[in-house]
Every structure is written in C-alpha cells, then in structure tokens.
Design a protein around this motif. Structure first.
Motif, mmCIF file in Angstrom:
data_model
loop_
_atom_site.group_PDB
_atom_site.id
_atom_site.type_symbol
_atom_site.label_atom_id
_atom_site.label_comp_id
_atom_site.label_asym_id
_atom_site.label_seq_id
_atom_site.Cartn_x
_atom_site.Cartn_y
_atom_site.Cartn_z
ATOM 1 N N GLU A 78 0.833 -1.195 0.000
ATOM 2 C CA GLU A 78 0.000 0.000 0.000
ATOM 3 C C GLU A 78 0.873 1.252 0.000
ATOM 4 N N GLN A 99 0.988 4.112 -2.973
ATOM 5 C CA GLN A 99 0.674 5.512 -2.690
ATOM 6 C C GLN A 99 1.870 6.429 -2.937
ATOM 7 N N PRO A 111 -0.033 9.026 -6.062
ATOM 8 C CA PRO A 111 -0.719 9.783 -5.007
ATOM 9 C C PRO A 111 -2.235 9.763 -5.212
ATOM 10 N N ASN A 157 -5.919 4.386 -3.197
ATOM 11 C CA ASN A 157 -6.341 3.703 -1.980
ATOM 12 C C ASN A 157 -6.410 2.209 -2.284
ATOM 13 N N TYR A 190 -7.478 -1.111 -6.551
ATOM 14 C CA TYR A 190 -7.352 0.182 -5.885
ATOM 15 C C TYR A 190 -8.378 1.168 -6.461
#
Length: 401
Positions: free
Chosen positions: A160, A164, A168, A171, A397
């Motif tokens: 995760e 990220q 950016p 999730n 995601y």
C-alpha cells in the motif's frame, strides 16, 4: 542416482542394439525384396508412402547383433523393410515379432525414463526457494492460485505504501498474492542464471503493468505468465512484454477496471533485467545499429545486440519520446474511451466539448502531469522471454478524483 545410472546403462544398451539392427536391415533390404504376392498384399493401393514396416522373412540375420537380451529370439526369423501406407500394419508387425525379452527391456527403459523425468522435476522444485510469505501445504508444496493478503498485515501495508508513493491519491482496496509454482520455478532459475552471468547481480526490479481488458487472473494463473508473443505485438519498442517504472503510466495508458467490483487493477511484477540496452527517448521508427544491421526500434523481435559484438542484452528500456506525443484534448476516462472500434477497425473518438465527468477531468490532469515529467512517467522496460518476469501481486485500488 542409482535409478539414473541404471536407466542410462539400459538405454545405452538398447540404443546400440537398435543401431546395429538397423544397419543390418538396411543392408539386407537393398539386396532382397519380398515375393510379388506378398509385396502387393502389403503395399495395397498406394505406392507413394514409403514408411517402413517389419515383416517376417526366412532366417538369415544374426540376432546376436541385438545383444544378449535378444539371443532367445533367433528362431523368430529376420525382418525386412517394405512400404506401409496405413502404418497400422507396422505397429502390429512390430509387436507380433518383437522378442519378449526385447519388449520387456524396452518397457523397463520407458518406465525408467518416466521415473527419471519425475525425479528431475521433483529435484528442480525442491531446489526452488519460495518467498517466505507463501502459503505451503504439509508436504511443502505451495498452495496454487491468487491468495488474499489480509489488510493490516505487514505484507499488505508495504504494498500500500509503495502504491501511494508512486500514485498519489490511490487507496489499496485488495491485495492478492500470486502463487504459481511452475511459473515461479522458471523465473527462479532464470534469475539465478542471469545472476551467474553478471557477477551475482541479476538486476531484479519491481515494476508495474496493466493487463488492460484481459483479467489479471488469466495471466497470473498461466504457465507462461506475461508471454511477449501474446501480450503486445509491435509497440513502440517492438514485440515484447512492457513494464512501467511508474504505475500512473499503466493506469492512464491501459486502464484495467475491476468490474463488477469497485476500482482498477494493476500487476506488480518481479522482473529480471540483467544487462539493459538504453534507448532514451528514441522509439518507433528511430533506427539503431543492431548487430551490424540498421533496424527500427519498433521492429525488434528479440533482445538487441551489444555494440561490442559480445552477444545480446537481457532487456531494453526507453522513455517513449518523453511522452511528448500525448494529446490532452483526447484524455478521457475508460467510460468515455479515446478510441472506439468501427467496422472492426480502431477510430479516434473526437469530443466537441470539454470533459464533463469526474473521471475525464482526472484523466486530463494525469495526462498533463505525464507530459510535464515525461522522462519519469514514460520510463518502460521490455523483455522478450516470459521467464524473466513473475507477476508477484494483483492490486485492486481506487483513485481519488
């Protein structure tokens, strides 16, 4: 080792015997032919097929040429070669007139070869060191398939954070670990061989790819994984499997919606790059010296040759023109595609107004970001052999607008 030695000894004995027998048969067949009636009966209506059949003849061959195991068959008579259109007679005659002792020896050798093949496969799997996170059965055989990784675990949290940091606003909704024993075994040994060629450094990287309209499960459960021959034909860098350094490239260029579930999917792969050929921003029709021949980069079908003539690279890389070819007016979400098919052919879909949905507005922002830093987002790595990549995880995601 005893089984292998016995198999090799018996197989060598049988090969020598058959070779000696074949030499005798060829010599005798050149001098004598069967009676006309027998020849007509065997040849039938076709004279074009000259595949051999063994048929009994008056004893004149030295059966000792077959070795000690066939001495008891000397009373069976000799064999000669005649055409056999159907080939079924050849099988029947061979079985009928093969000495019992020779038949038993051949069956034993077949059994030993099968046992040896199974033993080699078991030893190969036994030498593979599977990742510590893999689920194993009682006999240390990996559980096959895509395994859900629990949220909150270290394994989940690490992927995760990686997603990220690269993308950016992402999730991570679901993480599945790919456990494909055969495919990982091939990758494991390819990585080992590459490391041996390069002083212990296989240059292994974690890279991203999207399977587009193909469900990731199809690639991950396949024995050939990301096969360059079927994944992408003739892209900007030729026939290869393409992997992106940044997940935004894969998400934007080739989105993979996780229908009917929420979000999108990406594959995080382990890739053995070895010695890499750098093309920079050059791509497509740009030509380079490939082993003494001028070749367009887009026409590559295998690893490019090294400039010093010492062989081929293991992989190649480029930034795809630093993404200057992107056109922001065409940036659309996957619901409103940039290209549509009309009469089986691709056609660019032009829109007369600005994006009118959140997805299209996000795609426009992503397009501008990629163009602003093309050398970063355009960086891709290509391989020409499926053994060089292993799809390690499938990530589902969502991306904030």
């Amino acid at each position: 080792r005893d089984l292998a030695a016995a198999g090799a000894q018996d197989l060598g004995r049988l090969v020598s015997a058959v070779e000696a027998k074949a030499a005798i048969i060829v010599g005798d067949a050149a001098d004598e032919q069967p009676p006309p009636a027998q020849r007509r009966r065997l040849e039938g209506h076709s004279q074009a097929d000259a595949r051999p059949v063994l048929t009994p003849k008056a004893p004149y061959l030295d059966w000792r040429a077959l070795g000690d195991a066939a001495l008891a068959a000397s009373a069976d008579g000799g064999m000669l070669i005649v055409p056999d259109p159907s080939r079924t007679r050849a099988v029947w005659m061979a079985r009928q007139h093969m000495p019992v002792s020779l038949r038993a020896m051949m069956l034993q050798n077949d059994h030993l070869k099968d046992e040896l093949s199974r033993t080699k496969l078991e030893l190969a799997h036994a030498r593979v060191q599977y990742p510590s996170t893999w689920q194993l059965q009682i006999n240390d055989v990996p559980v096959q398939g895509l395994i859900d990784v629990p949220q909150g675990s270290d394994e989940f949290n690490e992927r995760e954070q990686l997603l990220q940091a690269k993308l950016p606003g992402a999730n991570l909704l679901q993480l599945r670990r790919v456990q494909n024993q055969d495919l990982y075994s091939r990758y494991f040994f390819e990585r080992k061989l590459t490391a041996e060629r390069h002083s212990g450094n296989a240059n292994e990287r974690q890279l991203w790819m999207s399977s587009g309209p193909t469900p990731p499960d199809v690639l991950c459960n396949s024995a050939h994984g990301v096969d360059p021959m079927f994944y992408l034909q003739g892209g900007s860098y030729g026939v290869a499997a393409y992997f992106a350094e940044d997940p935004l490239y894969s998400h934007f260029i080739r989105p993979c919606p996780a229908q009917p579930q929420e979000g999108f999917q990406l594959i995080l792969a382990q890739v053995v790059l070895g010695d890499v050929k750098e093309f920079g921003s050059a791509m497509g029709n740009a030509r380079f010296d490939n082993g003494g021949k001028r070749l367009a980069i887009g026409d590559l079908k295998q690893e490019p040759f090294k400039e010093d003539g010492s062989g081929q690279y293991d992989s190649w890389t480029g930034t795809e023109g630093d993404m200057r070819w992107l056109q922001p007016p065409l940036a659309r979400c996957w619901v409103h595609p940039r290209e549509v098919k009309e009469n089986g052919r691709k056609k660019t879909q032009w829109y007369s107004k600005a994006p009118d949905c959140d997805g299209c507005r996000a795609a426009l922002a992503q397009c501008k970001a990629m163009m602003a830093d093309g050398p970063r987002y355009g960086r891709q790595y290509m391989i020409a052999r499926f053994q060089k990549a292993y799809p390690q995880y499938v990530l589902r995601y969502s991306l904030s607008q």
